[in-house]
Design a protein around this motif. Structure first.
Motif, PDB file in Angstrom:
ATOM      1  N   LYS A 162       0.837  -1.198   0.000  1.00  0.00           N
ATOM      2  CA  LYS A 162       0.000   0.000   0.000  1.00  0.00           C
ATOM      3  C   LYS A 162       0.878   1.257   0.000  1.00  0.00           C
ATOM      4  N   VAL A 163       0.526   2.221  -0.844  1.00  0.00           N
ATOM      5  CA  VAL A 163       1.299   3.455  -0.929  1.00  0.00           C
ATOM      6  C   VAL A 163       1.057   4.289   0.318  1.00  0.00           C
ATOM      7  N   VAL A 164       2.131   4.620   1.037  1.00  0.00           N
ATOM      8  CA  VAL A 164       2.061   5.435   2.248  1.00  0.00           C
ATOM      9  C   VAL A 164       3.114   6.518   2.120  1.00  0.00           C
ATOM     10  N   PRO A 165       3.098   7.518   2.976  1.00  0.00           N
ATOM     11  CA  PRO A 165       4.160   8.530   2.928  1.00  0.00           C
ATOM     12  C   PRO A 165       5.538   7.890   2.981  1.00  0.00           C
ATOM     13  N   GLU A 166       6.461   8.472   2.285  1.00  0.00           N
ATOM     14  CA  GLU A 166       7.789   7.894   2.106  1.00  0.00           C
ATOM     15  C   GLU A 166       8.447   7.499   3.422  1.00  0.00           C
ATOM     16  N   GLU A 167       8.344   8.367   4.418  1.00  0.00           N
ATOM     17  CA  GLU A 167       9.019   8.096   5.684  1.00  0.00           C
ATOM     18  C   GLU A 167       8.353   6.969   6.471  1.00  0.00           C
ATOM     19  N   GLU A 168       7.171   6.540   6.061  1.00  0.00           N
ATOM     20  CA  GLU A 168       6.457   5.466   6.765  1.00  0.00           C
ATOM     21  C   GLU A 168       6.487   4.155   5.978  1.00  0.00           C
ATOM     22  N   ALA A 169       7.180   4.142   4.843  1.00  0.00           N
ATOM     23  CA  ALA A 169       7.153   2.960   3.982  1.00  0.00           C
ATOM     24  C   ALA A 169       8.029   1.825   4.485  1.00  0.00           C
ATOM     25  N   GLY A 170       8.922   2.127   5.437  1.00  0.00           N
ATOM     26  CA  GLY A 170       9.792   1.091   5.980  1.00  0.00           C
ATOM     27  C   GLY A 170       9.708   1.012   7.485  1.00  0.00           C
ATOM     28  N   ILE A 171      10.012  -0.158   8.035  1.00  0.00           N
ATOM     29  CA  ILE A 171       9.945  -0.397   9.475  1.00  0.00           C
ATOM     30  C   ILE A 171      11.335  -0.739   9.990  1.00  0.00           C
ATOM     31  N   CYS A 172      11.711  -0.141  11.146  1.00  0.00           N
ATOM     32  CA  CYS A 172      13.004  -0.429  11.779  1.00  0.00           C
ATOM     33  C   CYS A 172      12.779  -0.899  13.212  1.00  0.00           C
ATOM     34  N   GLN A 173      13.839  -1.336  13.854  1.00  0.00           N
ATOM     35  CA  GLN A 173      13.767  -1.678  15.266  1.00  0.00           C
ATOM     36  C   GLN A 173      13.348  -0.437  16.065  1.00  0.00           C
ATOM     37  N   SER A 174      12.851  -0.669  17.260  1.00  0.00           N
ATOM     38  CA  SER A 174      12.216   0.406  18.027  1.00  0.00           C
ATOM     39  C   SER A 174      13.124   1.603  18.286  1.00  0.00           C
ATOM     40  N   ASP A 175      14.420   1.390  18.376  1.00  0.00           N
ATOM     41  CA  ASP A 175      15.328   2.485  18.688  1.00  0.00           C
ATOM     42  C   ASP A 175      15.931   3.121  17.433  1.00  0.00           C
ATOM     43  N   LEU A 176      15.459   2.719  16.234  1.00  0.00           N
ATOM     44  CA  LEU A 176      16.001   3.232  14.974  1.00  0.00           C
ATOM     45  C   LEU A 176      14.892   3.858  14.137  1.00  0.00           C
ATOM     46  N   GLU A 177      15.304   4.691  13.182  1.00  0.00           N
ATOM     47  CA  GLU A 177      14.357   5.317  12.277  1.00  0.00           C
ATOM     48  C   GLU A 177      14.803   5.128  10.840  1.00  0.00           C
ATOM     49  N   PRO A 178      13.825   4.988   9.893  1.00  0.00           N
ATOM     50  CA  PRO A 178      14.190   4.861   8.483  1.00  0.00           C
ATOM     51  C   PRO A 178      14.618   6.204   7.904  1.00  0.00           C
ATOM     52  N   VAL A 179      15.756   6.209   7.229  1.00  0.00           N
ATOM     53  CA  VAL A 179      16.302   7.415   6.613  1.00  0.00           C
ATOM     54  C   VAL A 179      16.711   7.089   5.184  1.00  0.00           C
ATOM     55  N   LEU A 180      16.406   7.975   4.246  1.00  0.00           N
ATOM     56  CA  LEU A 180      16.805   7.765   2.851  1.00  0.00           C
ATOM     57  C   LEU A 180      18.308   7.971   2.686  1.00  0.00           C
ATOM     58  N   ASN A 181      18.965   7.002   2.040  1.00  0.00           N
ATOM     59  CA  ASN A 181      20.390   7.196   1.749  1.00  0.00           C
ATOM     60  C   ASN A 181      20.557   7.816   0.359  1.00  0.00           C
ATOM     61  N   ALA A 182      21.794   7.898  -0.128  1.00  0.00           N
ATOM     62  CA  ALA A 182      22.075   8.553  -1.399  1.00  0.00           C
ATOM     63  C   ALA A 182      21.422   7.842  -2.573  1.00  0.00           C
ATOM     64  N   ASP A 183      21.144   6.539  -2.417  1.00  0.00           N
ATOM     65  CA  ASP A 183      20.501   5.770  -3.506  1.00  0.00           C
ATOM     66  C   ASP A 183      18.993   5.716  -3.344  1.00  0.00           C
ATOM     67  N   LYS A 184      18.450   6.550  -2.462  1.00  0.00           N
ATOM     68  CA  LYS A 184      17.005   6.618  -2.236  1.00  0.00           C
ATOM     69  C   LYS A 184      16.438   5.331  -1.631  1.00  0.00           C
ATOM     70  N   ILE A 185      17.294   4.647  -0.869  1.00  0.00           N
ATOM     71  CA  ILE A 185      16.875   3.422  -0.161  1.00  0.00           C
ATOM     72  C   ILE A 185      16.689   3.764   1.310  1.00  0.00           C
ATOM     73  N   LEU A 186      15.577   3.313   1.880  1.00  0.00           N
ATOM     74  CA  LEU A 186      15.332   3.546   3.294  1.00  0.00           C
ATOM     75  C   LEU A 186      16.238   2.645   4.128  1.00  0.00           C
ATOM     76  N   VAL A 187      17.063   3.282   4.973  1.00  0.00           N
ATOM     77  CA  VAL A 187      18.037   2.570   5.812  1.00  0.00           C
ATOM     78  C   VAL A 187      17.766   2.928   7.268  1.00  0.00           C
ATOM     79  N   CYS A 188      17.882   1.935   8.138  1.00  0.00           N
ATOM     80  CA  CYS A 188      17.621   2.138   9.566  1.00  0.00           C
ATOM     81  C   CYS A 188      18.839   2.745  10.265  1.00  0.00           C
ATOM     82  N   GLN A 189      18.614   3.881  10.902  1.00  0.00           N
ATOM     83  CA  GLN A 189      19.713   4.571  11.609  1.00  0.00           C
ATOM     84  C   GLN A 189      19.221   5.132  12.937  1.00  0.00           C
TER      85      GLN A 189
END
Length: 288
Positions: free
Chosen positions: A261-288
């Motif tokens: 389902k299409v959701v806002p970009e920042e909500e499209a990925g899930i990380c562990q509770s102490d991490l947040e999804p961030v877009l890297n240079a290749d536009k891939i959501l990475v947990c940081q």
């Protein structure tokens, strides 16, 4: 005075011990202990034929490639034979090169690992993953056989399995101790078990662009340890894919896809509770 005599005896014994000739059994043990790990054998010519020329000269017989201590690098050892002639005794010599450079035609470089003298009529052969040295020594026929189950040409590469060899002994398989230490070009499958996105070693096997179009060839079917999908452009057919084991949601690893389902970009990925999804240079959501 007694102590001085005792010391002289010890020194004399040490000198005699160091100058003793190596026996056939000792040479067999020394070669077998190291060469059983051989991964490549090169330069063997006229397999099984007795070497009679040139008399009195040293020549390269065969070279072997094997792992250095620790298994992360490789070294080359070179076997040389001097054909006996008049006062020149027949001899075998093994030289070690720290780099994978070609063995010189004579033992002019490297560290001497082994030397054996007094042999003649040497014949060297390689069949069914065994290197055989046949020669005459003290008027007797001698034979040394060294198993080489790790020779690359005999390996079988299958998905999701360690490298194995099936033909040396019927019903018996030899497995690599460390897959990452022996990654050969003959393996047509992609990736190593240690590959991680966070280390930058994971292989991208399928890429999509911002228009949800496939870029290049989809090679995920050749991934040796499977593949996983990342969250990049929220395409309906899914995102880009990488070879290897999935560690999504962990630190510096791709975020786990939330769903189709299409959701806002920042909500499209899930990380562990102490991490947040961030877009890297290749536009891939990475947990940081």
């Amino acid at each position: 005075m007694k102590i001085l005599n005792l010391l002289m005896l010890v020194l004399l014994f040490s000198c005699v011990k160091n100058n003793e000739k190596m026996s056939v059994a000792e040479m067999d043990l020394r070669l077998s202990e190291e060469w059983i790990y051989t991964t490549a054998l090169d330069g063997l010519k006229n397999s099984g034929e007795v070497i009679l020329r040139p008399p009195g000269f040293e020549q390269l017989v065969v070279s072997v490639t094997l792992p250095a201590k620790g298994g992360l690098n490789q070294i080359r050892q070179c076997l040389y034979y001097t054909v006996p002639y008049k006062e020149i005794a027949g001899s075998l010599k093994v030289m070690e090169l720290k780099n994978l450079e070609s063995c010189p035609e004579t033992a002019e470089r490297g560290e001497k690992i082994l030397e054996f003298q007094g042999l003649s009529n040497l014949a060297v052969s390689f069949t069914r993953f065994k290197l055989a040295l046949d020669f005459d020594y003290q008027k007797e026929k001698k034979k040394i056989e060294i198993p080489m189950p790790n020779i690359e040409s005999g390996l079988v590469h299958e998905k999701y399995k360690a490298l194995s060899e099936r033909s040396m002994i019927s019903g018996l398989k030899f497995l690599r101790l460390n897959d990452d230490s022996f990654d050969f070009g003959s393996n047509r499958y992609l990736g190593k078990i240690s590959d991680r996105f966070s280390r930058g070693t994971a292989i991208r096997c399928h890429q999509v662009n911002k228009n949800c179009e496939t870029v290049g060839e989809n090679r995920c079917g050749d991934c040796r340890y499977g593949w996983y999908e990342v969250v990049d452009f929220q395409c309906p057919q899914g995102g880009s894919k990488f070879c290897g084991q999935n560690h999504c949601g962990e630190k510096n690893e791709p975020a786990c896809p939330r769903g189709v389902k299409v959701v806002p970009e920042e909500e499209a990925g899930i990380c562990q509770s102490d991490l947040e999804p961030v877009l890297n240079a290749d536009k891939i959501l990475v947990c940081q």
